[in-house]
Enzyme design. Structure first.
Site, PDB file in Angstrom:
ATOM      1  N   HIS A 121     -45.056 -36.769  14.186  1.00  0.00           N
ATOM      2  CA  HIS A 121     -43.638 -36.475  13.937  1.00  0.00           C
ATOM      3  C   HIS A 121     -43.277 -35.021  14.210  1.00  0.00           C
ATOM      4  CE1 HIS A 121     -44.739 -39.910  11.254  1.00  0.00           C
ATOM      5  NE2 HIS A 121     -43.670 -40.417  11.821  1.00  0.00           N
TER       6      HIS A 121
ATOM      7  N   ASP B 160     -46.589 -33.282  11.884  1.00  0.00           N
ATOM      8  CA  ASP B 160     -47.863 -33.981  11.727  1.00  0.00           C
ATOM      9  C   ASP B 160     -48.191 -34.615  13.069  1.00  0.00           C
ATOM     10  OD1 ASP B 160     -46.485 -36.417  11.908  1.00  0.00           O
ATOM     11  OD2 ASP B 160     -46.618 -36.863   9.761  1.00  0.00           O
TER      12      ASP B 160
ATOM     13  N   SER C  82     -39.671 -44.180  11.165  1.00  0.00           N
ATOM     14  CA  SER C  82     -39.887 -42.858  10.555  1.00  0.00           C
ATOM     15  C   SER C  82     -39.148 -41.738  11.263  1.00  0.00           C
ATOM     16  CB  SER C  82     -41.390 -42.524  10.527  1.00  0.00           C
ATOM     17  OG  SER C  82     -41.895 -42.449  11.842  1.00  0.00           O
TER      18      SER C  82
END
Ligand SMILES: *[C@@H]1O[C@H](CO)[C@@H](O)[C@H](O)[C@H]1NC(C)=O
Length: 343
Positions: free
Chosen positions: A321, A318, A26
């Site tokens: 991240h 978040d 990610s």
């Protein structure tokens, strides 16, 4: 004479890196997970609210992620599209393509946790890409793009946080040091495989200070150890990065024509986390989205009234991240240091 060398300069600088090709998790996924059946997605608001057109693409941030900034830094497009995104085609992918999948890791069993693309699948898609590229630009030009492209490889955090420290299997098989060696072996095989397929210029990304991700701080707090970083995880990240550095050294010696660098974000990231105000941030311990303590993916939803209004004031978007602004600072640092030799 002057003209000739001037011309040469233009030709070589224009020819340096024709494409950015991305593998990983990610930290670099531009939206491949949108197209697979996993719960780990981010193709909805508030994700992407600061991206072009405020569009949630599947990037795990409010805006752009490091490959986007790096591509821009190399004079290519200011974003790298996801290979599985039906909006894009081989004409787009000729200058940049992302095979990354959020939630994956070097270890096959990490990608199983959330049913995302294992790294060997990313390579299968890369092979498929090569075939399409050859059909689109011709054999010779495709070979040139493949060998002169810059390959960004970024994963490993999930192997520790989602897998080793969360599930019993790997912990019962390996000490954390043995697990690092196991992952390094896969990283080496992976690099040798893409080298065998024609890749030459590579940037292997080190782990961030993963004990300081807001989610880990929250876990630390719940466990009664205070609300600081999980120092143990940071130590593992440092150890792993040292081993990656040794691997990079070894591969540069072993494989003719390869140029692989370690892009290590640890120190600059740690500076940001330790002194957010000196980078213009207000908060590093909690994220922008929702309460900022544990939400990511579907828990980071648009209706949550706690989500911050200005993500530029937060180091993290978040609980796992970074914000676009943090991504930009770290990418800028890497462009000026390790990636500079490819510019
Ligand atoms: C991961 O799975 C693939 C496909 O089954 C296999 O080819 C590969 O060897 C596995 N990797 C490791 C390190 O076990």
């Amino acid at each position: 004479m002057f003209l000739a060398s001037f011309f040469l300069l233009i030709v070589t600088s224009a020819a340096k890196v024709p494409a950015i090709i991305v593998f990983g998790d990610s930290s670099v996924d531009a939206g491949n997970n949108n197209q697979i059946s996993t719960v780990l997605k981010s193709n909805f608001r508030p994700y992407g609210r600061d991206f072009y057109g405020g569009k949630p693409t599947g990037r795990f941030s409010n805006g752009r992620i490091p490959p986007d900034f790096i591509s821009e830094g190399f004079g290519l497009r200011p974003f790298v599209p996801a290979y599985l995104d039906p909006m894009y085609h081989i004409s787009d992918f000729a200058t940049g393509v992302c095979f990354a999948s959020a939630g994956t890791g070097y270890d096959n069993s990490t990608s199983n946790v959330l049913n995302v693309l294992p790294v060997w699948r990313e390579v299968e898609y890369y092979k498929d890409y090569q075939i399409k590229l050859k059909a689109y630009v011709g054999e010779e030009k495709a070979k040139y793009i493949i060998s002169e492209a810059l390959y960004l490889i970024s994963m490993g955090t999930n192997d520790f946080l989602e897998n080793y420290y969360t599930l019993p299997d790997r912990q019962s098989q390996y000490t954390v040091d043995q697990y690092q060696v196991f992952l390094l072996g896969i990283a080496e095989q992976f690099i040798k495989e893409i080298y065998g397929l024609g890749a030459r210029k590579m940037s292997l990304t080190g782990l961030p200070p993963m004990g300081c991700l807001p989610l880990e701080r929250t876990t630390n707090f719940v466990n009664g150890n205070g609300d600081g970083c999980m120092d143990g995880y940071n130590i593992v990240a440092l150890q792993f990065n040292a081993k990656l550095s040794a691997l990079v050294h070894k591969l540069n010696k072993e494989l003719p024509g390869i140029r692989v660098v370690l892009s290590n974000p640890y120190n600059v990231f740690m500076q940001i986390i330790k002194k957010p105000s000196s980078f213009g941030f207000d908060a590093a311990a909690v994220a922008c989205c929702s309460t900022g303590m544990f939400e990511m993916g579907y828990l980071c939803d648009q209706l949550n009234p706690f989500t911050c209004s200005d993500a530029n004031k937060y180091v993290f978007w978040d609980s796992f991240h970074p914000t676009e602004r943090t991504n930009k600072i770290i990418s800028g640092y890497l462009l000026k240091t390790t990636l500079r030799q490819f510019l």
